[in-house]
Design an enzyme around this catalytic site. Structure first.
Site, PDB file in Angstrom:
ATOM      1  CB  VAL A 126      29.501 -25.129  25.949  1.00  0.00           C
ATOM      2  CG1 VAL A 126      28.582 -25.686  24.872  1.00  0.00           C
ATOM      3  CG2 VAL A 126      28.977 -25.453  27.336  1.00  0.00           C
ATOM      4  CB  CYS A 127      32.893 -27.095  21.647  1.00  0.00           C
ATOM      5  SG  CYS A 127      33.480 -26.822  19.971  1.00  0.00           S
ATOM      6  CG  LEU A 128      26.445 -24.162  20.402  1.00  0.00           C
ATOM      7  CD1 LEU A 128      26.058 -25.448  19.682  1.00  0.00           C
ATOM      8  CD2 LEU A 128      25.370 -23.794  21.423  1.00  0.00           C
TER       9      LEU A 128
END
Length: 194
Positions: A122-124
């Site tokens: 996840v790219c957060l």
């Protein structure tokens, strides 16, 4: 001063043993903080937290998100959280997963999303460089929820999906619907999540 604390700790343990209680496992600072975070959760109704290993394992839990708006409306997305004993000084490790109902097990999910790669990463930003100890589990869940209501093509993990979202939002919407229905987008077959 330190000896005083050790004496008090020992007295507490002896008192518990005298009352017939077995001494409990000492919780790490991370477990204490996580317990506080979980007790103060204020989630949207479309987000649910669960503990597949039971409440004794707070450091590993799952969050199910069912977006009620946007491209991913109607989908069900499962995230695993693995929290370090040094939390909140280190962000939890979060992966996107899906439950395969027929086989009753969880596996990494392939989701057509610009901010989630095909391995479930996840790219957060708050899970990486913008993590600060003042942030909490509630903040992360809201961040994940926001990824489904407002996917971000400017900071992608899936560059192909990001380019389609940026250049052709109608095609992106069609691709999301096809993927969520359990179809192919390009050469990738996506599991049904509707």
């Amino acid at each position: 001063m330190i000896k005083l604390f050790k004496v008090k700790e020992k007295q507490r343990e002896l008192a518990e043993n005298a009352n017939g209680k077995t001494p409990g496992k000492k919780q790490s600072a991370g477990e204490l903080r996580l317990h506080k975070d979980i007790s103060e959760l204020n989630l949207p109704k479309s987000c649910v937290i669960s503990f597949p290993n039971g409440k004794d394992d707070l450091m590993n839990f799952e969050v199910t998100i069912r977006p009620d708006d946007g491209y991913y409306l109607g989908g069900t997305f499962l995230f695993s959280f693995n929290v370090s004993p040094i939390y909140p000084h280190e962000a939890p490790k979060v992966k996107c997963k899906t439950k395969v109902i027929k086989h009753v097990h969880a596996s990494m999910m392939q989701v057509y999303h610009p901010n989630i790669d095909l391995e479930g990463n996840v790219c957060l930003n708050i899970l990486r460089e913008d993590w600060k100890p003042v942030l909490n589990i509630n903040t992360i869940i809201y961040g994940l929820f926001h990824l489904f209501t407002e996917p971000n093509y400017e900071d992608p993990l899936n560059h192909d999906a990001a380019a389609v979202l940026r250049d052709n939002p109608k095609l992106f919407e069609s691709n999301v619907r096809r993927a969520m229905a359990g179809g192919y987008v390009g050469q990738t077959l996506f599991p049904r999540c509707l």
